[in-house]
Design a protein around this motif. Sequence first.
Motif, PDB file in Angstrom:
ATOM      1  N   CYS A 229     -11.870 -28.443  47.028  1.00  0.00           N
ATOM      2  CA  CYS A 229     -11.163 -27.625  48.017  1.00  0.00           C
ATOM      3  C   CYS A 229     -11.887 -27.548  49.357  1.00  0.00           C
ATOM      4  CB  CYS A 229     -10.939 -26.213  47.467  1.00  0.00           C
ATOM      5  SG  CYS A 229      -9.843 -26.186  46.028  1.00  0.00           S
ATOM      6  N   LEU A 230     -13.215 -27.717  49.360  1.00  0.00           N
ATOM      7  CA  LEU A 230     -13.995 -27.638  50.595  1.00  0.00           C
ATOM      8  C   LEU A 230     -14.569 -28.982  51.025  1.00  0.00           C
ATOM      9  CD1 LEU A 230     -16.024 -24.396  49.782  1.00  0.00           C
ATOM     10  CD2 LEU A 230     -14.014 -24.572  51.263  1.00  0.00           C
ATOM     11  N   GLU A 231     -14.795 -29.884  50.082  1.00  0.00           N
ATOM     12  CA  GLU A 231     -15.384 -31.208  50.335  1.00  0.00           C
ATOM     13  C   GLU A 231     -16.664 -31.115  51.170  1.00  0.00           C
ATOM     14  OE1 GLU A 231     -12.000 -34.508  50.215  1.00  0.00           O
ATOM     15  OE2 GLU A 231     -11.701 -33.157  51.928  1.00  0.00           O
ATOM     16  N   PRO A 232     -17.695 -30.432  50.646  1.00  0.00           N
ATOM     17  CA  PRO A 232     -18.929 -30.260  51.426  1.00  0.00           C
ATOM     18  C   PRO A 232     -19.705 -31.563  51.564  1.00  0.00           C
ATOM     19  CG  PRO A 232     -18.812 -28.758  49.527  1.00  0.00           C
ATOM     20  CD  PRO A 232     -17.776 -29.811  49.335  1.00  0.00           C
ATOM     21  N   THR A 233     -20.494 -31.624  52.643  1.00  0.00           N
ATOM     22  CA  THR A 233     -21.426 -32.730  52.853  1.00  0.00           C
ATOM     23  C   THR A 233     -22.802 -32.131  53.149  1.00  0.00           C
ATOM     24  OG1 THR A 233     -21.196 -32.889  55.259  1.00  0.00           O
ATOM     25  CG2 THR A 233     -19.537 -34.020  53.911  1.00  0.00           C
ATOM     26  N   ARG A 234     -23.793 -32.983  53.274  1.00  0.00           N
ATOM     27  CA  ARG A 234     -25.140 -32.514  53.598  1.00  0.00           C
ATOM     28  C   ARG A 234     -25.211 -31.865  54.980  1.00  0.00           C
ATOM     29  NH1 ARG A 234     -28.987 -33.978  50.030  1.00  0.00           N
ATOM     30  NH2 ARG A 234     -28.472 -35.633  48.547  1.00  0.00           N
ATOM     31  N   ASP A 235     -24.235 -32.113  55.807  1.00  0.00           N
ATOM     32  CA  ASP A 235     -24.230 -31.548  57.154  1.00  0.00           C
ATOM     33  C   ASP A 235     -23.676 -30.127  57.196  1.00  0.00           C
ATOM     34  OD1 ASP A 235     -25.261 -33.900  58.265  1.00  0.00           O
ATOM     35  OD2 ASP A 235     -23.252 -34.782  58.454  1.00  0.00           O
ATOM     36  N   ASP A 236     -23.105 -29.664  56.098  1.00  0.00           N
ATOM     37  CA  ASP A 236     -22.493 -28.333  56.107  1.00  0.00           C
ATOM     38  C   ASP A 236     -23.540 -27.229  56.021  1.00  0.00           C
ATOM     39  OD1 ASP A 236     -19.605 -28.322  56.359  1.00  0.00           O
ATOM     40  OD2 ASP A 236     -19.567 -29.524  54.528  1.00  0.00           O
ATOM     41  N   VAL A 237     -23.170 -26.092  56.600  1.00  0.00           N
ATOM     42  CA  VAL A 237     -23.982 -24.877  56.504  1.00  0.00           C
ATOM     43  C   VAL A 237     -23.057 -23.765  56.005  1.00  0.00           C
ATOM     44  CG1 VAL A 237     -25.437 -23.205  57.703  1.00  0.00           C
ATOM     45  CG2 VAL A 237     -25.437 -25.614  58.424  1.00  0.00           C
ATOM     46  N   PHE A 238     -23.347 -23.260  54.819  1.00  0.00           N
ATOM     47  CA  PHE A 238     -22.577 -22.157  54.253  1.00  0.00           C
ATOM     48  C   PHE A 238     -23.196 -20.833  54.711  1.00  0.00           C
ATOM     49  CE2 PHE A 238     -21.357 -25.593  51.546  1.00  0.00           C
ATOM     50  CZ  PHE A 238     -20.178 -25.255  50.918  1.00  0.00           C
ATOM     51  N   GLY A 239     -22.370 -19.901  55.115  1.00  0.00           N
ATOM     52  CA  GLY A 239     -22.893 -18.601  55.517  1.00  0.00           C
ATOM     53  C   GLY A 239     -21.850 -17.518  55.303  1.00  0.00           C
ATOM     54  N   GLY A 240     -22.302 -16.274  55.371  1.00  0.00           N
ATOM     55  CA  GLY A 240     -21.387 -15.154  55.183  1.00  0.00           C
ATOM     56  C   GLY A 240     -22.136 -13.933  54.711  1.00  0.00           C
ATOM     57  N   ASN A 241     -21.375 -12.928  54.296  1.00  0.00           N
ATOM     58  CA  ASN A 241     -22.015 -11.677  53.881  1.00  0.00           C
ATOM     59  C   ASN A 241     -21.700 -11.199  52.468  1.00  0.00           C
ATOM     60  OD1 ASN A 241     -19.371 -11.027  54.401  1.00  0.00           O
ATOM     61  ND2 ASN A 241     -19.810  -9.230  55.663  1.00  0.00           N
ATOM     62  N   PRO A 242     -21.090 -11.998  51.576  1.00  0.00           N
ATOM     63  CA  PRO A 242     -20.962 -11.513  50.199  1.00  0.00           C
ATOM     64  C   PRO A 242     -22.347 -11.349  49.571  1.00  0.00           C
ATOM     65  CG  PRO A 242     -19.534 -13.411  50.569  1.00  0.00           C
ATOM     66  CD  PRO A 242     -20.454 -13.329  51.738  1.00  0.00           C
TER      67      PRO A 242
END
Length: 545
Positions: A229-242
Amino acid sequence: MQARVPAEKLPDAGTGPELIHAVPEVHYPQHVNVVTELVDRHVEDGHGDDPAVRFEDDELSYAELQSKVNSFGNALSELGVEPGSRVVVRFPNRPEAVIACLAVQKLGGVALPSMKLLRAKELEYIFNDSGATHCVVYDALLDEVENAMPNLETLDDVVVADRGADVEHDHHDFDDLLDGASDDLDAYETERDDLALMLYTSGTTGRPKGAIHTHRQMLATADCYARYCLEPTRDDVFGGNPPLPFAYGFGDLVTFPLRFGATTSLVEDAKPGDLLDAVENHGITILCSIPTAFNQILSAHPDAADEYDLSSLRAGMSAGEPLAPSTFDAFEDEFGVPLLDGIGTTEMLHIFVSHRHDGDIDPSATGFPVPGYECRVVDPDTMEEMPRGEAGLLAVRGPTGISYWGRPDKQEDAVVDGWSFPGDIYVHREDGRLEYKSRRDDLIISSGYNIPGPEVENVLQELDAVSEVAVVGAPHEERGQIVKAFVVLAEGFEGSDELVDEFQNHVKNTLAPYKYPRAIEFVETLPRTETGKIQRIKLREREQE
């Protein structure tokens, strides 16, 4: 060799979920340790210098993260943590929490992240129910652990990360243990079905339940939802506040980024402005939060797109409570990225119904079953599948399922014929999408009509005067229940009879007239859990009283 966990605490073969492994990525070898896959593999593949964790102005590479995990794992082993040991990890969203959880799991132990607002009485129950032997805790959160300690039956040692709270204690020091231990540690040869993670439910309908998850189930959440559903790569940065002790937060900020060699951005106690700062400073590409926080960003920072550099964003994730179509539209208009609504639970570990980031997103529905999962909508009495378009109880089957620690009574209620029942009312539409109606407990029955509270909330949320809203059933002598809305007004609006009429007429003109709120109460705030979910049960209890 099996990690040592009391067999009587696990569901038996007849009451546990039937796990299916329908996509090739979730066919793991018999022996697999989640930390090998999340950390060690990237270093071995030559990506040790890639960024793993960003926090404030600091950055940990994968090699540095591996070194700290290994050192802390060796230190915990010296303190008696062994395969199967349950270890409570009590932090806000900080790197020490990630290091501690991964170190426990690398030893074959079971990480048990703890919500930071829990009081001594609540901690006492969780420690004793889980049989936790060790605790790793942030100094500012130590007091409630110490208040609980006289009544803790199994706790052997406490490790404290001193970070400036000026707390006096005689427990082990996190940094001293790190500095004094070898950074060479081989992962324990766990089997794929050994426990790796335990998360306690909020206990809003009774005492909290320990939801248990294995090494391969942790990996499966990444290899199903995130991968497809997101198709992440090494270039992605996940962030947020959960919060990390929230299943949604642990997946978003630990499992998903580390599975794909991406980066996680951690922000301690993030407010809306803090999240926008992190997007700009940490280069967040996938922003994870709950609908309330997205609404707060839109409300508190209406010019955010001009004030911050948000060009790195490519998608947002929303879970924890239903995402109103109005919030989806407003966020996409302002930031140019879609919010993927998703349903997941503590028990199922992460999202199992969602759209894909590059698909045709219909904000009036949650989406399709995530690849690897099957969903049915059934009659709650007969368990027969409902015709398309008719509401019923959601049943789910996939590589994760509902398994409780030592709660056979709840286990029998939650799993029927191998299918897990999270407790949600859904409609399976003709187009294949699943449309959320309400939690089973949130269904309002008024004069014989079934009225999903969140459906009314979504319509009220469309109005400029509404900042937040919760809809519940209030007792009524003639109708059994009536629809009642608790509304937090947006800045610049005041409650009045005219506003009540406007709200009621808007619902009548949008939905079937019997669904309109016959009572509206203006409130300053809505009760929420630590993860930000509205506690409708407290509103219902208040109405009952």
